[in-house]
Enzyme design. Structure first.
Site, PDB file in Angstrom:
ATOM      1  N   CYS A 197     106.390 -31.596 -14.048  1.00 24.14           N
ATOM      2  CA  CYS A 197     106.283 -31.525 -15.501  1.00 24.14           C
ATOM      3  C   CYS A 197     104.966 -32.133 -15.953  1.00 24.14           C
ATOM      4  CB  CYS A 197     107.455 -32.273 -16.132  1.00 24.14           C
ATOM      5  SG  CYS A 197     107.466 -32.230 -17.925  1.00 24.14           S
ATOM      6  N   HIS A 229     113.772 -25.057 -18.304  1.00 26.04           N
ATOM      7  CA  HIS A 229     112.965 -26.280 -18.285  1.00 26.04           C
ATOM      8  C   HIS A 229     112.347 -26.521 -19.667  1.00 26.04           C
ATOM      9  CE1 HIS A 229     110.053 -29.084 -16.167  1.00 26.04           C
ATOM     10  NE2 HIS A 229     109.437 -28.880 -17.317  1.00 26.04           N
ATOM     11  N   GLU A 230     111.722 -25.495 -20.224  1.00 25.57           N
ATOM     12  CA  GLU A 230     111.069 -25.644 -21.533  1.00 25.57           C
ATOM     13  C   GLU A 230     112.098 -25.825 -22.651  1.00 25.57           C
ATOM     14  OE1 GLU A 230     108.078 -26.386 -21.406  1.00 25.57           O
ATOM     15  OE2 GLU A 230     107.638 -25.587 -19.421  1.00 25.57           O
ATOM     16  N   HIS A 288     113.113 -29.364 -22.909  1.00 25.78           N
ATOM     17  CA  HIS A 288     112.151 -30.199 -23.651  1.00 25.78           C
ATOM     18  C   HIS A 288     112.479 -30.223 -25.139  1.00 25.78           C
ATOM     19  CE1 HIS A 288     109.290 -31.613 -20.756  1.00 25.78           C
ATOM     20  NE2 HIS A 288     109.035 -30.397 -20.299  1.00 25.78           N
TER      21      HIS A 288
END
Length: 193
Positions: free
Chosen positions: A111, A155-156, A159
């Protein structure tokens, strides 16, 4: 205005703000969000084009707005998955369906906002269906994704919820896996966003 990417844009996981959920983007898009979009594209495209070293940036295949200091719900991904270019900039994304079966990247995840290495399998859904407003297509779209692209979308999206990949690693046994979980082994030269 075009932007030259710099690692000074990055916000790291020791910043309390990045650990909080982001806010929805209001339409029409304002100048601040347009600036955010241009910066995200500049950063990830420099990596995609093999220019990370030239700009002295950490290479990545995706980036969320809060990773560069904008606390809004949007992210950008640009990568190759199974020799196909995948590129999307989603605004106000929502995961609308996901598999019960799990998957993980064999090499683990990295990351842009995490300096410390976290080893172990990052367990995610094998596939997801996500919808959001696509900046390039100028309309709401729905994407069903698996493989590296599916992992990167998750993953994004994490966030935007204030969550990091290492929170999905089993703390008692980082290498724990079940036989039915899909192992994804992409050939990749950069880290995740």
């Amino acid at each position: 205005m075009t932007f030259q990417p710099t690692k000074t844009w990055l916000v790291f996981d020791d910043n309390a703000l990045i650990n909080k959920p982001t806010e929805a983007v209001n339409f029409p898009i304002d100048e601040q969000i347009e600036t955010c979009i241009k910066k995200m594209i500049a950063y990830v495209d420099a990596s995609y084009d093999g220019k990370a070293q030239e700009y002295d940036i950490i290479p990545g295949i995706g980036i969320a707005a809060n990773q560069i200091g904008y606390w809004k719900q949007l992210f950008y991904i640009h990568l190759n998955d199974l020799n196909k270019e995948k590129k999307c900039l989603l605004i106000n994304p929502k995961i609308i369906d996901q598999s019960e079966n799990k998957a993980f990247l064999e090499s683990g995840e990295g990351c842009l906002s995490v300096k410390k290495q976290h080893k172990g399998y990052v367990i995610r859904s094998e596939w997801i269906t996500i919808k959001g407003y696509d900046w390039f297509e100028k309309k709401e779209i729905t994407i069903k994704a698996t493989g590296l692209f599916g992992m990167c979308l998750q993953h994004e999206f994490d966030h935007l919820q204030g969550r990091f990949f290492y929170q999905r690693i089993n703390p008692l046994n980082p290498w724990f896996k079940k036989p039915e979980w899909k192992v994804i082994n992409p050939t990749l030269k950069t880290s995740n966003g």
